[in-house]
Design an enzyme around this catalytic site. Sequence first.
Site, PDB file in Angstrom:
ATOM      1  N   TYR A 162      92.978  69.452  -1.275  1.00 14.35           N
ATOM      2  CA  TYR A 162      92.599  70.419  -0.260  1.00 14.35           C
ATOM      3  C   TYR A 162      92.273  71.778  -0.842  1.00 14.35           C
ATOM      4  CZ  TYR A 162      97.705  71.033  -0.347  1.00 14.35           C
ATOM      5  OH  TYR A 162      99.016  71.177  -0.715  1.00 14.35           O
ATOM      6  N   HIS A 193     103.820  72.457   7.098  1.00 13.93           N
ATOM      7  CA  HIS A 193     103.865  73.744   6.390  1.00 13.93           C
ATOM      8  C   HIS A 193     102.721  74.669   6.810  1.00 13.93           C
ATOM      9  CE1 HIS A 193     105.626  71.122   2.922  1.00 13.93           C
ATOM     10  NE2 HIS A 193     106.524  71.329   3.858  1.00 13.93           N
ATOM     11  N   GLN A 248      91.468  78.510  -3.759  1.00  6.83           N
ATOM     12  CA  GLN A 248      92.406  77.652  -4.489  1.00  6.83           C
ATOM     13  C   GLN A 248      92.259  76.212  -4.043  1.00  6.83           C
ATOM     14  OE1 GLN A 248      96.526  79.040  -4.967  1.00  6.83           O
ATOM     15  NE2 GLN A 248      97.282  76.961  -4.533  1.00  6.83           N
ATOM     16  N   HIS A 264     100.646  72.173   8.921  1.00  2.47           N
ATOM     17  CA  HIS A 264      99.935  71.006   8.374  1.00  2.47           C
ATOM     18  C   HIS A 264     100.896  70.069   7.657  1.00  2.47           C
ATOM     19  CE1 HIS A 264      97.623  69.040   5.020  1.00  2.47           C
ATOM     20  NE2 HIS A 264      97.076  68.523   6.107  1.00  2.47           N
ATOM     21  N   GLU A 324     105.922  81.301   2.933  1.00  5.53           N
ATOM     22  CA  GLU A 324     105.913  79.940   3.482  1.00  5.53           C
ATOM     23  C   GLU A 324     106.774  79.813   4.731  1.00  5.53           C
ATOM     24  OE1 GLU A 324     106.876  77.428  -0.020  1.00  5.53           O
ATOM     25  OE2 GLU A 324     104.952  76.485   0.378  1.00  5.53           O
ATOM     26  N   LYS A 359      92.496  75.434   5.603  1.00  2.00           N
ATOM     27  CA  LYS A 359      92.468  74.350   4.616  1.00  2.00           C
ATOM     28  C   LYS A 359      91.362  73.372   4.956  1.00  2.00           C
ATOM     29  CE  LYS A 359      97.445  74.777   4.090  1.00  2.00           C
ATOM     30  NZ  LYS A 359      98.758  74.322   4.630  1.00  2.00           N
ATOM     31  N   ASP A 380     111.999  70.026   3.504  1.00  2.00           N
ATOM     32  CA  ASP A 380     111.301  69.707   4.757  1.00  2.00           C
ATOM     33  C   ASP A 380     112.260  69.165   5.828  1.00  2.00           C
ATOM     34  OD1 ASP A 380     108.999  70.581   3.620  1.00  2.00           O
ATOM     35  OD2 ASP A 380     108.110  68.607   3.322  1.00  2.00           O
ATOM     36  N   ARG A 416      76.874  50.597  -8.517  1.00  2.00           N
ATOM     37  CA  ARG A 416      77.863  51.218  -9.437  1.00  2.00           C
ATOM     38  C   ARG A 416      79.124  51.669  -8.701  1.00  2.00           C
ATOM     39  NH1 ARG A 416      74.150  55.984 -11.045  1.00  2.00           N
ATOM     40  NH2 ARG A 416      73.902  55.790  -8.788  1.00  2.00           N
TER      41      ARG A 416
HETATM   42  C1  LIG Z   1     101.807  74.458  -2.132  1.00  2.00           C
HETATM   43  C2  LIG Z   1     102.012  74.851  -3.560  1.00  2.00           C
HETATM   44  C3  LIG Z   1     103.119  74.443  -4.265  1.00  2.00           C
HETATM   45  N1  LIG Z   1     103.277  74.811  -5.581  1.00  2.00           N
HETATM   46  C4  LIG Z   1     104.463  74.324  -6.299  1.00  2.00           C
HETATM   47  C5  LIG Z   1     105.780  74.710  -5.662  1.00  2.00           C
HETATM   48  C6  LIG Z   1     106.680  73.535  -5.921  1.00  2.00           C
HETATM   49  O1  LIG Z   1     107.380  73.712  -7.139  1.00  2.00           O
HETATM   50  C7  LIG Z   1     105.743  72.354  -6.073  1.00  2.00           C
HETATM   51  C8  LIG Z   1     105.721  71.460  -4.857  1.00  2.00           C
HETATM   52  O2  LIG Z   1     105.505  72.305  -3.744  1.00  2.00           O
HETATM   53  P1  LIG Z   1     105.768  71.759  -2.282  1.00  2.00           P
HETATM   54  O3  LIG Z   1     107.035  70.959  -2.251  1.00  2.00           O
HETATM   55  O4  LIG Z   1     105.652  72.940  -1.342  1.00  2.00           O
HETATM   56  O5  LIG Z   1     104.548  70.774  -2.072  1.00  2.00           O
HETATM   57  P2  LIG Z   1     104.125  70.099  -0.695  1.00  2.00           P
HETATM   58  O6  LIG Z   1     105.333  69.690   0.089  1.00  2.00           O
HETATM   59  O7  LIG Z   1     103.099  69.102  -1.031  1.00  2.00           O
HETATM   60  O8  LIG Z   1     103.471  71.302   0.117  1.00  2.00           O
HETATM   61  C9  LIG Z   1     102.133  71.272   0.553  1.00  2.00           C
HETATM   62  O9  LIG Z   1     102.050  70.271   1.511  1.00  2.00           O
HETATM   63  C10 LIG Z   1     101.579  70.573   2.803  1.00  2.00           C
HETATM   64  C11 LIG Z   1     101.024  69.292   3.377  1.00  2.00           C
HETATM   65  C12 LIG Z   1     100.611  71.679   2.881  1.00  2.00           C
HETATM   66  O10 LIG Z   1      99.702  71.708   3.709  1.00  2.00           O
HETATM   67  C13 LIG Z   1     100.807  72.832   2.011  1.00  2.00           C
HETATM   68  O11 LIG Z   1      99.586  73.176   1.402  1.00  2.00           O
HETATM   69  C14 LIG Z   1     101.819  72.693   0.975  1.00  2.00           C
HETATM   70  O12 LIG Z   1     102.956  73.296   1.532  1.00  2.00           O
HETATM   71  O13 LIG Z   1     104.429  72.909  -6.272  1.00  2.00           O
HETATM   72  C15 LIG Z   1     102.362  75.602  -6.235  1.00  2.00           C
HETATM   73  O14 LIG Z   1     102.535  75.932  -7.425  1.00  2.00           O
HETATM   74  N2  LIG Z   1     101.261  76.036  -5.540  1.00  2.00           N
HETATM   75  C16 LIG Z   1     101.038  75.686  -4.228  1.00  2.00           C
HETATM   76  O15 LIG Z   1     100.011  76.092  -3.643  1.00  2.00           O
END
Ligand SMILES: Cc1cn([C@H]2C[C@H](O)[C@@H](COP(=O)(O)OP(=O)(O)O[C@H]3O[C@H](C)C(=O)[C@H](O)[C@H]3O)O2)c(=O)[nH]c1=O
Length: 180
Positions: A131, A61, A46, A118, A142, A71, A167, A23
């Site tokens: 994660y 980050h 979370q 990370h 942050e 994580k 970033d 399957r």
């Molecule tokens: C991380 C996070 C983001 N958000 C919202 C905030 C922004 O409006 C949107 C995208 O967030 P961000 O651009 O920070 O997403 P990533 O660039 O994927 O960030 C993550 O990517 C790297 C690899 C990591 O390890 C972190 O956990 C995290 O920073 O989601 C949330 O509502 N909750 C959250 O826990």
Amino acid sequence: MEFKYFDIAGTVEILPRVFGDIRGAFFESFSERRLAEAGISGEWVQDNQSRSDRGVVRGLHFQKPPFAQAKLVRVAAGRALDVIVDIRRDSPTYGQHLSVELDSERFNMLYVPVGFAHGFTALEDNTLFLYKCTNYYAPESEGGLLWNDPALGIDWGVQNPTISAKDQVLPTLAGFNSPF
Ligand SMILES: Cc1cn([C@H]2C[C@H](O)[C@@H](COP(=O)(O)OP(=O)(O)O[C@H]3O[C@H](C)C(=O)[C@H](O)[C@H]3O)O2)c(=O)[nH]c1=O
């Protein structure tokens, strides 16, 4: 379930037992008991999921104390090159990084302790990155490091990544004052 330990203290790769049959496949994606066998403990509060197409880089980050997060990262679909940088001030491996390829065949996971920045590269389209975190999202806490800082010497497996404007302007290691 197998565990692989690295020279950077506290980091563990977890290789679950994947049960394949006609399957498809099944594996236990989270087991507090199994993680405890590897010395991993934490209050996982979370779960996050992001979807990225090939060539996306997210990171590097972290969240600063008291909102720092350990994580447990994996991919549910696709493939990713996961990268973590040791930013623990007193660590003998401060500034060093570890890269581990995560895929949706082995469903291998990486435990990222508190004190690491990370990030990852999506190596395939529609890479679903999942994660667990030991602290809630706290945007005011942050922090980050610049993905292509020469001092980090990270090979992300991609030349011109798709990366957020946020970033692109993260600090380099030289200008960085670690909160860990
Ligand atoms: C991380 C996070 C983001 N958000 C919202 C905030 C922004 O409006 C949107 C995208 O967030 P961000 O651009 O920070 O997403 P990533 O660039 O994927 O960030 C993550 O990517 C790297 C690899 C990591 O390890 C972190 O956990 C995290 O920073 O989601 C949330 O509502 N909750 C959250 O826990």
